[in-house]
Design a protein around this motif. Structure first.
Motif, PDB file in Angstrom:
ATOM      1  N   VAL A  63       0.839  -1.205   0.000  1.00 62.54           N
ATOM      2  CA  VAL A  63       0.000   0.000   0.000  1.00 62.54           C
ATOM      3  C   VAL A  63       0.872   1.252   0.000  1.00 62.54           C
ATOM      4  CG1 VAL A  63      -1.795   1.290   1.214  1.00 62.54           C
ATOM      5  CG2 VAL A  63      -1.839  -1.213   1.225  1.00 62.54           C
ATOM      6  N   ARG A  64       1.913   1.238   0.811  1.00 64.11           N
ATOM      7  CA  ARG A  64       2.806   2.393   0.877  1.00 64.11           C
ATOM      8  C   ARG A  64       3.466   2.645  -0.479  1.00 64.11           C
ATOM      9  NH1 ARG A  64       3.936   4.434   5.511  1.00 64.11           N
ATOM     10  NH2 ARG A  64       3.618   2.466   6.620  1.00 64.11           N
ATOM     11  N   GLY A  65       3.895   1.569  -1.141  1.00 63.14           N
ATOM     12  CA  GLY A  65       4.482   1.725  -2.473  1.00 63.14           C
ATOM     13  C   GLY A  65       3.491   2.258  -3.483  1.00 63.14           C
ATOM     14  N   PHE A  66       2.254   1.791  -3.404  1.00 65.86           N
ATOM     15  CA  PHE A  66       1.178   2.275  -4.277  1.00 65.86           C
ATOM     16  C   PHE A  66       1.004   3.785  -4.118  1.00 65.86           C
ATOM     17  CE2 PHE A  66      -3.461   3.157  -4.575  1.00 65.86           C
ATOM     18  CZ  PHE A  66      -3.724   2.736  -5.866  1.00 65.86           C
ATOM     19  N   PHE A  67       0.947   4.263  -2.872  1.00 64.83           N
ATOM     20  CA  PHE A  67       0.804   5.702  -2.634  1.00 64.83           C
ATOM     21  C   PHE A  67       2.045   6.465  -3.095  1.00 64.83           C
ATOM     22  CE2 PHE A  67      -2.754   4.565   0.079  1.00 64.83           C
ATOM     23  CZ  PHE A  67      -3.588   5.657  -0.046  1.00 64.83           C
ATOM     24  N   ASP A  68       3.219   5.902  -2.836  1.00 60.74           N
ATOM     25  CA  ASP A  68       4.456   6.590  -3.217  1.00 60.74           C
ATOM     26  C   ASP A  68       4.543   6.791  -4.731  1.00 60.74           C
ATOM     27  OD1 ASP A  68       5.235   6.740  -0.583  1.00 60.74           O
ATOM     28  OD2 ASP A  68       6.665   5.079  -0.696  1.00 60.74           O
ATOM     29  N   VAL A  69       4.188   5.747  -5.488  1.00 67.41           N
ATOM     30  CA  VAL A  69       4.255   5.847  -6.949  1.00 67.41           C
ATOM     31  C   VAL A  69       3.291   6.911  -7.460  1.00 67.41           C
ATOM     32  CG1 VAL A  69       3.768   4.628  -9.109  1.00 67.41           C
ATOM     33  CG2 VAL A  69       5.097   3.496  -7.311  1.00 67.41           C
ATOM     34  N   HIS A  70       2.079   6.896  -6.954  1.00 63.57           N
ATOM     35  CA  HIS A  70       1.112   7.900  -7.399  1.00 63.57           C
ATOM     36  C   HIS A  70       1.555   9.306  -7.012  1.00 63.57           C
ATOM     37  CE1 HIS A  70      -2.178   5.644  -9.226  1.00 63.57           C
ATOM     38  NE2 HIS A  70      -1.975   4.703  -8.325  1.00 63.57           N
ATOM     39  N   ARG A  71       2.128   9.440  -5.843  1.00 59.91           N
ATOM     40  CA  ARG A  71       2.599  10.769  -5.416  1.00 59.91           C
ATOM     41  C   ARG A  71       3.710  11.255  -6.339  1.00 59.91           C
ATOM     42  NH1 ARG A  71       4.187   9.364  -0.722  1.00 59.91           N
ATOM     43  NH2 ARG A  71       2.113   9.483   0.180  1.00 59.91           N
ATOM     44  N   GLU A  72       4.630  10.379  -6.681  1.00 59.13           N
ATOM     45  CA  GLU A  72       5.753  10.768  -7.535  1.00 59.13           C
ATOM     46  C   GLU A  72       5.292  11.138  -8.947  1.00 59.13           C
ATOM     47  OE1 GLU A  72       8.237   7.354  -7.281  1.00 59.13           O
ATOM     48  OE2 GLU A  72       8.768   7.708  -5.167  1.00 59.13           O
ATOM     49  N   LEU A  73       4.248  10.462  -9.430  1.00 55.72           N
ATOM     50  CA  LEU A  73       3.779  10.707 -10.796  1.00 55.72           C
ATOM     51  C   LEU A  73       2.698  11.775 -10.867  1.00 55.72           C
ATOM     52  CD1 LEU A  73       3.611   7.031 -12.164  1.00 55.72           C
ATOM     53  CD2 LEU A  73       5.405   8.728 -12.514  1.00 55.72           C
ATOM     54  N   GLY A  74       2.200  12.195  -9.705  1.00 56.28           N
ATOM     55  CA  GLY A  74       1.151  13.203  -9.700  1.00 56.28           C
ATOM     56  C   GLY A  74      -0.209  12.665 -10.096  1.00 56.28           C
ATOM     57  N   THR A  75      -0.425  11.363  -9.892  1.00 54.30           N
ATOM     58  CA  THR A  75      -1.704  10.740 -10.218  1.00 54.30           C
ATOM     59  C   THR A  75      -2.451  10.407  -8.929  1.00 54.30           C
ATOM     60  OG1 THR A  75      -0.451   8.658 -10.471  1.00 54.30           O
ATOM     61  CG2 THR A  75      -1.040   9.861 -12.482  1.00 54.30           C
ATOM     62  N   VAL A  76      -3.639   9.842  -9.063  1.00 52.92           N
ATOM     63  CA  VAL A  76      -4.553   9.721  -7.927  1.00 52.92           C
ATOM     64  C   VAL A  76      -4.654   8.270  -7.446  1.00 52.92           C
ATOM     65  CG1 VAL A  76      -6.931  10.030  -7.149  1.00 52.92           C
ATOM     66  CG2 VAL A  76      -5.908  11.688  -8.720  1.00 52.92           C
ATOM     67  N   PRO A  77      -4.277   7.994  -6.200  1.00 54.78           N
ATOM     68  CA  PRO A  77      -4.558   6.685  -5.604  1.00 54.78           C
ATOM     69  C   PRO A  77      -6.017   6.640  -5.168  1.00 54.78           C
ATOM     70  CG  PRO A  77      -3.401   8.066  -4.017  1.00 54.78           C
ATOM     71  CD  PRO A  77      -3.553   8.884  -5.272  1.00 54.78           C
ATOM     72  N   GLY A  78      -6.810   5.790  -5.814  1.00 53.44           N
ATOM     73  CA  GLY A  78      -8.260   5.896  -5.658  1.00 53.44           C
ATOM     74  C   GLY A  78      -8.907   4.947  -4.682  1.00 53.44           C
ATOM     75  N   GLY A  79      -8.164   3.949  -4.171  1.00 56.79           N
ATOM     76  CA  GLY A  79      -8.852   3.049  -3.264  1.00 56.79           C
ATOM     77  C   GLY A  79      -8.013   1.869  -2.825  1.00 56.79           C
ATOM     78  N   LEU A  80      -8.648   1.039  -2.007  1.00 53.95           N
ATOM     79  CA  LEU A  80      -8.006  -0.096  -1.351  1.00 53.95           C
ATOM     80  C   LEU A  80      -8.948  -1.290  -1.436  1.00 53.95           C
ATOM     81  CD1 LEU A  80      -5.424  -0.588   0.376  1.00 53.95           C
ATOM     82  CD2 LEU A  80      -6.815  -0.023   2.388  1.00 53.95           C
ATOM     83  N   HIS A  81      -8.407  -2.444  -1.827  1.00 54.37           N
ATOM     84  CA  HIS A  81      -9.180  -3.679  -2.009  1.00 54.37           C
ATOM     85  C   HIS A  81      -8.540  -4.742  -1.111  1.00 54.37           C
ATOM     86  CE1 HIS A  81     -11.308  -6.617  -4.870  1.00 54.37           C
ATOM     87  NE2 HIS A  81     -10.581  -7.387  -4.085  1.00 54.37           N
ATOM     88  N   VAL A  82      -9.262  -5.157  -0.052  1.00 50.41           N
ATOM     89  CA  VAL A  82      -8.641  -5.964   0.998  1.00 50.41           C
ATOM     90  C   VAL A  82      -9.482  -7.191   1.334  1.00 50.41           C
ATOM     91  CG1 VAL A  82      -7.629  -5.897   3.308  1.00 50.41           C
ATOM     92  CG2 VAL A  82      -7.828  -3.791   1.999  1.00 50.41           C
ATOM     93  N   GLU A  83      -8.812  -8.310   1.546  1.00 51.55           N
ATOM     94  CA  GLU A  83      -9.491  -9.495   2.070  1.00 51.55           C
ATOM     95  C   GLU A  83      -9.448  -9.435   3.594  1.00 51.55           C
ATOM     96  OE1 GLU A  83      -8.966 -12.710  -1.523  1.00 51.55           O
ATOM     97  OE2 GLU A  83      -7.542 -12.804   0.136  1.00 51.55           O
ATOM     98  N   LEU A  84     -10.615  -9.409   4.210  1.00 52.75           N
ATOM     99  CA  LEU A  84     -10.690  -9.237   5.657  1.00 52.75           C
ATOM    100  C   LEU A  84     -11.916  -9.943   6.202  1.00 52.75           C
ATOM    101  CD1 LEU A  84     -13.146  -7.008   6.264  1.00 52.75           C
ATOM    102  CD2 LEU A  84     -11.428  -5.411   5.402  1.00 52.75           C
ATOM    103  N   THR A  85     -11.944 -10.095   7.498  1.00 53.38           N
ATOM    104  CA  THR A  85     -13.089 -10.653   8.189  1.00 53.38           C
ATOM    105  C   THR A  85     -13.293  -9.883   9.484  1.00 53.38           C
ATOM    106  OG1 THR A  85     -14.001 -12.642   9.249  1.00 53.38           O
ATOM    107  CG2 THR A  85     -11.615 -12.399   9.274  1.00 53.38           C
ATOM    108  N   GLY A  86     -14.496  -9.926  10.001  1.00 51.70           N
ATOM    109  CA  GLY A  86     -14.763  -9.307  11.289  1.00 51.70           C
ATOM    110  C   GLY A  86     -14.436 -10.200  12.456  1.00 51.70           C
ATOM    111  N   ASP A  87     -13.945 -11.390  12.185  1.00 51.72           N
ATOM    112  CA  ASP A  87     -13.665 -12.365  13.233  1.00 51.72           C
ATOM    113  C   ASP A  87     -12.224 -12.256  13.725  1.00 51.72           C
ATOM    114  OD1 ASP A  87     -16.241 -13.361  12.892  1.00 51.72           O
ATOM    115  OD2 ASP A  87     -15.586 -14.762  11.331  1.00 51.72           O
ATOM    116  N   ASP A  88     -11.967 -12.899  14.858  1.00 51.46           N
ATOM    117  CA  ASP A  88     -10.642 -12.889  15.468  1.00 51.46           C
ATOM    118  C   ASP A  88      -9.842 -14.095  14.985  1.00 51.46           C
ATOM    119  OD1 ASP A  88      -8.536 -12.143  17.084  1.00 51.46           O
ATOM    120  OD2 ASP A  88      -9.333 -13.144  18.866  1.00 51.46           O
ATOM    121  N   VAL A  89      -9.648 -14.181  13.651  1.00 41.49           N
ATOM    122  CA  VAL A  89      -8.898 -15.302  13.083  1.00 41.49           C
ATOM    123  C   VAL A  89      -7.398 -15.035  13.180  1.00 41.49           C
ATOM    124  CG1 VAL A  89     -10.784 -15.888  11.513  1.00 41.49           C
ATOM    125  CG2 VAL A  89      -8.961 -14.349  10.743  1.00 41.49           C
TER     126      VAL A  89
END
Length: 450
Positions: A378-404
């Motif tokens: 994620v940090r690399g994704f933001f860094d690349v967009h910042r360097e190029l002046g483009t827009v990081p538009g979102g985050l797609h994550v596999e997650l659960t509400g459980d304590d796995v």
């Protein structure tokens, strides 16, 4: 007011049947499949055209840096885990993350679940072998069962109807939870304060205190509006099983456009994004906002070809590229993709999937990921967009509400030995509730400086 029906399909909607199609099961009974798909085609839509159009507008805003997408949920939903408690806990986790991200980004967060249809999964092999016995691979509950037996692993088209019914139940609960007091911003923030009582998360206390002051200010100023009490919440899944997606496609009586009414947002996976393949052809013909996963082999030419097929007119919000490069490769590979798309000029929404490029097998045999690798991508994704002046538009994550215990690391220091305590996923490892909230605080910091 437009309605959705199944009149004569727009020309070409079934052209995918004549094209190469990957990652589909071998149904043993064609007549049984035909009966099931006819039944599905007669069922009410799960979502509506206007809802998909609204999401397309929201994603257009994200492509301009005026909103940010949070898309989260299970790697693969299962029939056995369909319960009000499980659905509530996933929604609760996404809402808690969204509060933190909203404050960090100072912009609206588009909330989307990998829910109400994420029942099919691509597999690297069509078969699985144990002790010399080979059976069809488990492809998700919509197709076959996880138990390693001939009866369980034989694809059964009746499961498509069960997936439809379960998705309808899930959407019903999502709408109930997000349109009532459960989604109230003030309540959600109280949940986050409870999370921060654990000393492991003390580093985020100052950030949470800022949010607390903002909410108390709104309360003191008399702010009390629907935006505090209810939220928009959209559904999504990988549009993998075309024998499910096609029967649930409906035609808007007002415009004549086709919509895949199994979900608001569908994405095409890394394994099925061939330009001459069935998936790209089918989804080029529906009006839903569409995503495409782009892995480390994707080129700028691939991206332009997908734009030509899926969004030739350059409609903002129509096409989302979900990149999944892996933490070690994201800074090296992502710039060329972004540069090619920027040079083309047509808008896309860029979203980071930091999960799928960072998997490996632990020393004791569990398929897992490292929380630190997820955050680094994620940090690399933001860094690349910042360097190029483009827009990081979102985050797609596999997650659960459980304590796995499926992903290594995080502030609670899950290690190889800990994985066996509550490793519950049938396919890919997910962030647990605590890791998901920790990610939200870390990403919120990235959003503040992006």
């Amino acid at each position: 007011m437009s309605t959705l029906s199944e009149p004569l399909a727009p020309e070409g909607l079934d052209a995918w049947r004549r094209l190469p199609v990957k990652q589909q099961p071998e149904w043993p009974d064609a007549d049984a499949l035909a009966d099931v798909t006819a039944d599905l085609a007669a069922q009410p839509p799960l979502v509506f055209a206007g809802e998909a159009d609204t999401l397309r507008e929201r994603l257009a805003a994200a492509s301009r840096g005026e909103a940010f997408l949070l898309q989260g949920g299970d790697c693969a939903e299962t029939f056995s885990e369909l319960s009000a408690d499980n659905i509530r806990d996933k929604i609760k986790t996404i809402l808690q993350m969204a509060v933190v991200l909203t404050y960090g980004a100072s912009m609206p967060i588009i909330k989307m679940g990998r829910m109400a249809g994420q029942y099919a999964k691509p597999r690297s092999s069509g078969t699985e072998t144990r002790d010399g016995v080979s059976l069809p691979a488990y492809r998700g509950d919509i197709i076959n069962g996880f138990e390693f037996s001939p009866s369980s692993r034989t694809p059964d088209p009746r499961r498509l109807l069960e997936a439809y019914r379960n998705s309808a139940s899930t959407l019903n609960l999502i709408r109930a939870f997000t349109s009532g007091g459960f989604a109230d911003l003030r309540l959600v923030h109280e949940w986050n304060r409870g999370f921060l009582r654990n000393p492991a998360y003390a580093q985020y206390e100052a950030f949470a205190a800022e949010i607390d002051r903002a909410i108390r200010f709104m309360h003191a100023a008399g702010a009390d509006f629907d935006g505090l009490r209810t939220v928009e919440f959209f559904s999504s899944h990988e549009g993998l099983l075309l024998d499910y997606e096609r029967p649930l496609t409906r035609v808007d009586s007002r415009t004549g456009d086709a919509y895949d009414c199994s979900a608001h947002f569908l994405w095409i996976g890394e394994r099925t994004r061939e330009l001459d393949g069935a998936h790209v052809d089918f989804f080029s013909r529906v009006r839903n906002p569409i995503g495409v996963k782009l892995g480390p082999t994707a080129t700028g030419q691939d991206a332009i070809g997908l734009m030509d097929s899926l969004n030739p007119d350059g409609e903002a919000g129509r096409l989302t590229f979900i990149t999944r490069m892996g933490a070690p490769k994201v800074r090296e590979l992502l710039p060329d993709l972004i540069e090619a798309v920027r040079a083309d000029g047509r808008p896309v929404t860029w979203v980071c999937d930091p999960m799928h490029g960072n998997g490996f097998t632990s020393s004791n045999g569990y398929k897992t990921r490292r929380f630190s690798d997820v955050i680094e991508e994620v940090r690399g994704f933001f860094d690349v967009h910042r360097e190029l002046g483009t827009v990081p538009g979102g985050l797609h994550v596999e997650l659960t509400g459980d304590d796995v215990t499926e992903v290594l690391g995080g502030a609670e220091h899950i290690d190889d030995h800990s994985l066996g305590r509550r490793y519950q996923t049938l396919v890919d490892p997910r962030l647990n509730h605590q890791q998901s909230l920790e990610m939200a605080f870390l990403v919120a910091d990235m959003l503040r400086v992006s």
